[in-house]
Design a protein around this motif. Structure first.
Motif, mmCIF file in Angstrom:
data_model
loop_
_atom_site.group_PDB
_atom_site.id
_atom_site.type_symbol
_atom_site.label_atom_id
_atom_site.label_comp_id
_atom_site.label_asym_id
_atom_site.label_seq_id
_atom_site.Cartn_x
_atom_site.Cartn_y
_atom_site.Cartn_z
ATOM 1 N N ALA A 164 -1.075 -4.257 21.680
ATOM 2 C CA ALA A 164 -1.409 -5.143 22.798
ATOM 3 C C ALA A 164 -2.430 -4.528 23.742
ATOM 4 C CB ALA A 164 -0.139 -5.517 23.565
ATOM 5 N N ASP A 165 -2.493 -3.188 23.795
ATOM 6 C CA ASP A 165 -3.453 -2.550 24.698
ATOM 7 C C ASP A 165 -4.837 -2.424 24.079
ATOM 8 O OD1 ASP A 165 -3.040 -0.525 22.816
ATOM 9 O OD2 ASP A 165 -3.198 1.066 24.323
ATOM 10 N N GLY A 166 -5.009 -2.925 22.848
ATOM 11 C CA GLY A 166 -6.303 -2.874 22.178
ATOM 12 C C GLY A 166 -6.452 -1.764 21.155
ATOM 13 N N SER A 167 -5.504 -0.828 21.105
ATOM 14 C CA SER A 167 -5.571 0.258 20.124
ATOM 15 C C SER A 167 -5.493 -0.313 18.714
ATOM 16 C CB SER A 167 -4.413 1.236 20.331
ATOM 17 O OG SER A 167 -4.414 1.768 21.628
ATOM 18 N N LYS A 168 -6.311 0.236 17.799
ATOM 19 C CA LYS A 168 -6.330 -0.240 16.417
ATOM 20 C C LYS A 168 -6.198 0.924 15.448
ATOM 21 C CE LYS A 168 -9.265 -4.383 16.892
ATOM 22 N NZ LYS A 168 -10.522 -5.024 16.421
ATOM 23 N N VAL A 169 -5.490 0.670 14.359
ATOM 24 C CA VAL A 169 -5.465 1.618 13.240
ATOM 25 C C VAL A 169 -5.630 0.832 11.941
ATOM 26 C CG1 VAL A 169 -4.071 3.400 14.357
ATOM 27 C CG2 VAL A 169 -2.928 1.542 13.137
ATOM 28 N N THR A 170 -6.374 1.399 11.022
ATOM 29 C CA THR A 170 -6.487 0.819 9.691
ATOM 30 C C THR A 170 -5.173 1.086 8.954
ATOM 31 O OG1 THR A 170 -8.862 1.183 9.648
ATOM 32 C CG2 THR A 170 -7.773 0.829 7.524
ATOM 33 N N THR A 171 -4.587 0.024 8.432
ATOM 34 C CA THR A 171 -3.225 0.109 7.905
ATOM 35 C C THR A 171 -3.178 -0.313 6.447
ATOM 36 O OG1 THR A 171 -2.369 -0.390 10.104
ATOM 37 C CG2 THR A 171 -0.839 -0.658 8.259
ATOM 38 N N ALA A 172 -2.418 0.432 5.674
ATOM 39 C CA ALA A 172 -2.147 0.073 4.284
ATOM 40 C C ALA A 172 -0.649 -0.070 4.106
ATOM 41 C CB ALA A 172 -2.696 1.134 3.334
ATOM 42 N N VAL A 173 -0.255 -1.153 3.453
ATOM 43 C CA VAL A 173 1.150 -1.414 3.171
ATOM 44 C C VAL A 173 1.470 -0.957 1.753
ATOM 45 C CG1 VAL A 173 2.920 -3.206 2.965
ATOM 46 C CG2 VAL A 173 1.173 -3.379 4.740
ATOM 47 N N LEU A 174 2.631 -0.358 1.596
ATOM 48 C CA LEU A 174 3.181 -0.125 0.263
ATOM 49 C C LEU A 174 4.085 -1.324 -0.034
ATOM 50 C CD1 LEU A 174 4.194 3.637 0.744
ATOM 51 C CD2 LEU A 174 2.065 2.739 -0.232
ATOM 52 N N PRO A 175 3.551 -2.416 -0.586
ATOM 53 C CA PRO A 175 4.293 -3.673 -0.615
ATOM 54 C C PRO A 175 5.607 -3.598 -1.383
ATOM 55 C CG PRO A 175 2.290 -3.832 -1.927
ATOM 56 C CD PRO A 175 2.213 -2.548 -1.191
ATOM 57 N N TRP A 176 5.698 -2.658 -2.311
ATOM 58 C CA TRP A 176 6.939 -2.537 -3.077
ATOM 59 C C TRP A 176 7.594 -1.172 -2.857
ATOM 60 C CZ3 TRP A 176 7.598 -7.323 -4.069
ATOM 61 C CH2 TRP A 176 6.479 -8.136 -4.261
ATOM 62 N N GLY A 177 7.189 -0.506 -1.789
ATOM 63 C CA GLY A 177 7.888 0.689 -1.381
ATOM 64 C C GLY A 177 7.283 1.988 -1.864
ATOM 65 N N TYR A 178 7.766 3.081 -1.261
ATOM 66 C CA TYR A 178 7.273 4.415 -1.598
ATOM 67 C C TYR A 178 7.766 4.877 -2.972
ATOM 68 C CZ TYR A 178 11.964 5.521 0.103
ATOM 69 O OH TYR A 178 13.330 5.543 0.289
ATOM 70 N N GLY A 179 8.774 4.188 -3.517
ATOM 71 C CA GLY A 179 9.319 4.587 -4.806
ATOM 72 C C GLY A 179 8.946 3.658 -5.936
ATOM 73 N N CYS A 180 7.896 2.866 -5.745
ATOM 74 C CA CYS A 180 7.547 1.858 -6.755
ATOM 75 C C CYS A 180 7.088 2.482 -8.073
ATOM 76 C CB CYS A 180 6.480 0.908 -6.221
ATOM 77 S SG CYS A 180 4.887 1.682 -5.935
ATOM 78 N N ALA A 181 6.565 3.700 -8.034
ATOM 79 C CA ALA A 181 6.100 4.367 -9.261
ATOM 80 C C ALA A 181 6.882 5.654 -9.496
ATOM 81 C CB ALA A 181 4.607 4.646 -9.168
ATOM 82 N N LYS A 182 8.141 5.630 -9.210
ATOM 83 C CA LYS A 182 8.981 6.821 -9.406
ATOM 84 C C LYS A 182 9.322 6.994 -10.888
ATOM 85 C CE LYS A 182 13.103 4.039 -8.488
ATOM 86 N NZ LYS A 182 14.145 3.696 -7.508
ATOM 87 N N TRP A 183 9.571 8.239 -11.243
ATOM 88 C CA TRP A 183 10.101 8.607 -12.558
ATOM 89 C C TRP A 183 9.255 8.032 -13.705
ATOM 90 C CZ3 TRP A 183 15.230 6.246 -10.506
ATOM 91 C CH2 TRP A 183 15.694 7.038 -9.446
#
Length: 868
Positions: A164-183
């Motif tokens: 809300a204060d105007g700060s911005k960060v470029t964001t990437a989502v892990l849409p299926w989680g941090y463990g989507c490519a485990k094992w």
């Protein structure tokens, strides 16, 4: 061809259904293997150590001899650490906790030679709208998140996230989680088959041809064979090009595409693809309250007091304070503070918080004792130190406990002018428990124990004033307590009928709020993760169960006390049968200070029943589609009825997006002429029920008996966590809940915000009895009877006054609670004043205004100060 960025990592839960002792044992062998693999094969890495430096701290506590090996790999960039100290929850813990988390995490990273410049938040149960602001304050331009995002928020998994204060960060989502490519398998053919499904999902929402592939999982060993397997796949197919990468390298590649990212502003609490567990905001409410108490004690009592004494020449125990923060943050991880743990772990979480509060209170007691020791008395009697943490001169009422053998006493200031007081609780006290010298006595020494409400004025900003308790002398003012059937002052009138049904009238505009503070008990068929109503609930309110009501009117405040014995079901089985076979004993004490425009409410509950939820209702009578709550360093507007409720079942969301929301301590619903606001003490959850859109329901407690359960109305499908009994989460026994209720007669105007700040309270009183559990040698310093460190004429709310992290300077911080930009105001202190970030790095110019949802931080440097 799409470029797939392999990011190898581990997600390290310190505790969950297992304890921190379990995880440290596993960590020893995990790290031993990781170091060995990286040293043997120079082509491996970088490896992300879950973005939290507590993993290093834990490892070195069991393997201190490995520090040099670990440090070398960090310096080489092959093990990537930070920026956090712990993977905190961002919707439940406080703003100062989040700030210190990054501050201490960065300090750890600097000691080891490298910080990952990514706001990596892989498993927080929802994302605060303020995360971009926190990251930018620490010069972090990128974020990687998981839970809380869906295309209902923003269409793509890469976007520009704006606070809300105007700060911005470029964001990437892990849409299926941090463990989507485990094992992943070692064989390229098997690997290709496994990756077909994974990458189809990973690329579904991707805006570019650069795709993240996180390889790792909870406490999972390093999959060191995966990079070589993917190298082989590069020669066997043309759809994807796999690269050994990091989050930083991924964002470099994303930036190189020069594509305009969509912008999103707001929080991310959508549970479409991943559960965010609406319910952790009220799970183990005893832990939530304890944490809030510790946070406030540290940032708004202990640290400001230490600053004051430091400026008077006493030592500042920086390392001790940092250690309290660190131990608190170990209880701030998403599972830990969420309470979604085994009973054993919840007991350890609670113990850390209790230990931190114990240490903080001992430091306060010792520093008050040393302060009082140096003040030369101006009057007869025992010294009373009134400490004001806020940067403005304060007045009002402050609680003070005294022990006295006398029936009569009075309180005077340095000029002998009497101060008014009112006894609000009294009892007999065995002094052998209080005074060490009496502990071996064969005779019991009994004193009166009195909890006073003391009227004070002109307490210096960020400073103190000395008063005096004179025993055996009668007070010279009218102290009569009269019976009363209502509470009334210049602004408000609260009346109760014979059934205890309350009506509040705002005398400023004659707005009436009927049936305010009604209690409602319902079933909870959920678990430690989620509140879930039974398929057929039975709601019971307090209207028919009043056993007594009495009131008293005193010289400083009036109080109304209501007692109920609510007939309720013992458990879910009884609720299903509509059998009210148990009772809830509840006492509500409502106080109205003569000079305050709000009600203070304390609710005592003896919780002897199971599988239920208790809420207190604030009917606003306001026809609005939205309401407001506070978030870390700010305010957020939310819908009363989330529009996604219309589609969640059809789209098969992981849980219902009900209007069950988190808050820091405040929720309000209002228009220009009427409205209500609750300011709570450690209560972190409220709800806007679908069938009562003008009522705020604040959750007091919920009792459940399982860590995880399957197939609940609000969360269909598999169980979250483990299907593990958790009987302690029924939180049986006595509990006290506190909140203040403000009627809003002119919207959220300046006077309203002033009252909100006062309702939170920052005055502290301490009596120099001469008794002490511990003895210290005299310090030999002489202090004035009153003193002020600095003043700050501002409408911002106070956050903290502390010593700077790396120098002999002071830090003072406020924040803008409103929806508008506010002038910063002027800090006046005997030193050089610089505007800084939360990271305590200088800004280019002195800050003059503060946007909504933003902090303002100043460093005051004194001549001859040292920099660490």
């Amino acid at each position: 061809m799409k470029t797939v960025h392999l990011v190898q990592h581990t997600h390290w839960d310190r505790e969950w259904y297992f304890t921190e002792n379990d995880s440290k044992a596993v960590l020893y062998y995990f790290m031993d293997d990781l170091l060995q693999r990286l040293e043997q094969d120079k082509s491996l890495g970088p490896f992300v150590l879950d973005g939290q430096t507590v993993v290093i701290e834990d490892y070195l506590s069991v393997a201190p001899h490995q520090e040099a090996r670990l440090r070398k790999l960090v310096e080489q960039g092959r093990i990537v650490i930070g920026p956090w100290y712990t993977q905190s929850d961002f919707l439940v813990v406080g703003a100062e906790s989040i700030t210190r988390n990054l501050l201490l995490g960065h300090a750890d990273c600097q000691r080891f030679g490298g910080t990952m410049p990514i706001g990596y938040v892989p498993d927080s149960f929802g994302q605060s709208a303020q995360l971009p602001m926190f990251l930018q304050q620490f010069a972090i331009d990128y974020a990687v998140i998981w839970r809380g995002w869906s295309e209902h928020n923003v269409a793509h998994s890469e976007f520009s996230w704006q606070a809300a204060d105007g700060s911005k960060v470029t964001t990437a989502v892990l849409p299926w989680g941090y463990g989507c490519a485990k094992w992943l398998p070692d064989d390229p053919q098997a690997g290709q088959k496994a990756l077909e499904t994974i990458l189809a999902k990973q690329t579904r929402f991707s805006l570019t041809d650069h795709v993240l592939l996180p390889n790792g999982n909870d406490q999972s060993p390093f999959e060191y064979r995966v990079p070589a397997m993917l190298d082989k796949l590069n020669h066997q197919q043309d759809d994807y090009h796999f690269v050994r990468s990091s989050f930083s390298q991924f964002f470099e590649a994303l930036d190189s595409v020069h594509i305009t990212l969509p912008t999103y502003q707001g929080e991310l609490i959508s549970p479409k693809y991943m559960r965010i567990h609406r319910g952790i905001f009220s799970t183990r409410m005893d832990i939530k309250q304890l944490n809030a108490q510790l946070e406030q004690t540290l940032s708004q009592h202990l640290e400001p007091l230490l600053v004051l004494n430091w400026r008077l020449g006493l030592p500042y125990p920086q390392h001790a304070v940092d250690n309290i923060w660190r131990e608190a943050m170990k209880s701030h991880a998403h599972d830990s503070i969420g309470g979604c743990n085994s009973d054993r772990v919840n007991a350890m979480v609670k113990n850390r918080l209790e230990s931190g509060l114990e240490m903080a209170n001992q430091l306060i007691d010792l520093n008050m004792k040393m302060l009082a020791e140096g003040i030369t008395a101006q009057q007869d009697g025992k010294k009373i130190i009134i400490f004001n943490a806020r940067p403005q001169t304060s007045a009002g009422l402050v609680e003070l406990t005294i022990f006295t053998p006398e029936q009569d006493f009075r309180v005077v200031d340095g000029e002998g002018k009497e101060r008014r007081w009112q006894i609000i609780e009294k009892s007999r006290q065995d002094m052998s428990i209080i005074v060490q010298e009496l502990s071996n006595s064969t005779e019991t020494t009994w004193y009166r124990k009195c909890l006073l409400l003391l009227e004070v004025a002109d307490i210096p900003a960020c400073g103190y004033q000395t008063l005096y308790l004179q025993e055996g002398v009668g007070a010279g003012f009218e102290r009569q307590i009269k019976s009363a059937v209502k509470l009334e002052n210049e602004w408000l009138r609260l009346e109760a009928d014979k059934r205890g049904i309350l009506t509040l009238t705002d005398k400023r505009n004659q707005q009436v709020y009927r049936n305010i503070l009604q209690l409602v008990d319902g079933g909870d068929a959920g678990d430690n993760y989620n509140y879930s109503p039974p398929f057929e609930d039975w709601l019971i309110n307090s209207d028919e169960f009043l056993t007594s009501i009495n009131g008293e009117q005193g010289p400083l405040q009036s109080r109304l006390t209501l007692n109920w014995q609510m007939a309720v079901p013992q458990d879910l089985a009884a609720r299903k049968e509509r059998d009210a076979n148990a009772e809830l004993d509840i006492t509500m004490s409502i106080t109205l200070v003569n000079n305050n425009a709000w009600l203070d409410v304390a609710i005592d509950v003896n919780n002897t029943v199971r599988d239920h939820r208790l809420q207190v209702l604030l009917p606003t009578g306001v026809e609005q589609l939205t309401h407001f709550a506070d978030q870390p360093f700010g305010l957020i507007e939310r819908p009363n009825l989330p529009p996604e409720m219309a589609v969640w079942q059809e789209e098969q969301w992981t849980e219902a997006p009900v209007a069950l929301y988190p808050m820091q301590s405040q929720v309000m619903m209002h228009n220009d002429t009427r409205g209500l606001c609750a300011v709570t003490k450690g209560l972190r959850e409220y709800q806007i029920h679908e069938d009562c859109q003008d009522v705020i329901a604040v959750t007091l407690l919920r009792s459940v008996g399982w860590l995880g359960q399957a197939n609940m109305p609000y969360r269909p499908g598999r169980a979250s966590g483990m299907v593990l009994p958790s009987p302690d989460s029924q939180i049986q026994g006595l509990h006290r809940f506190k909140l203040s209720v403000l009627a809003m007669n002119n919207g959220a105007d300046h006077r309203f915000w002033h009252d909100v700040e006062l309702a939170r309270g920052n005055l502290h009183a301490w009596l120099a009895t001469g008794w002490s559990r511990f003895r210290t040698n005299p310090h030999g310093r002489v202090f004035p009877p009153h003193y002020s460190v600095l003043t700050w004429d501002t409408a911002l709310h106070f956050s903290t006054l502390k010593k700077a992290q790396h120098s002999d300077a002071l830090v003072i911080r406020g924040w803008n609670p409103t929806a508008q930009t506010l002038p910063c105001g002027t800090v006046i202190a005997n030193g050089e004043i610089t505007s800084v970030t939360l990271a305590e790095t200088p800004l280019k110019a002195l800050q003059e205004s503060v946007p909504t949802c933003a902090p303002a931080t100043f460093v005051i440097t004194f001549e001859g100060a040292k920099t660490c």
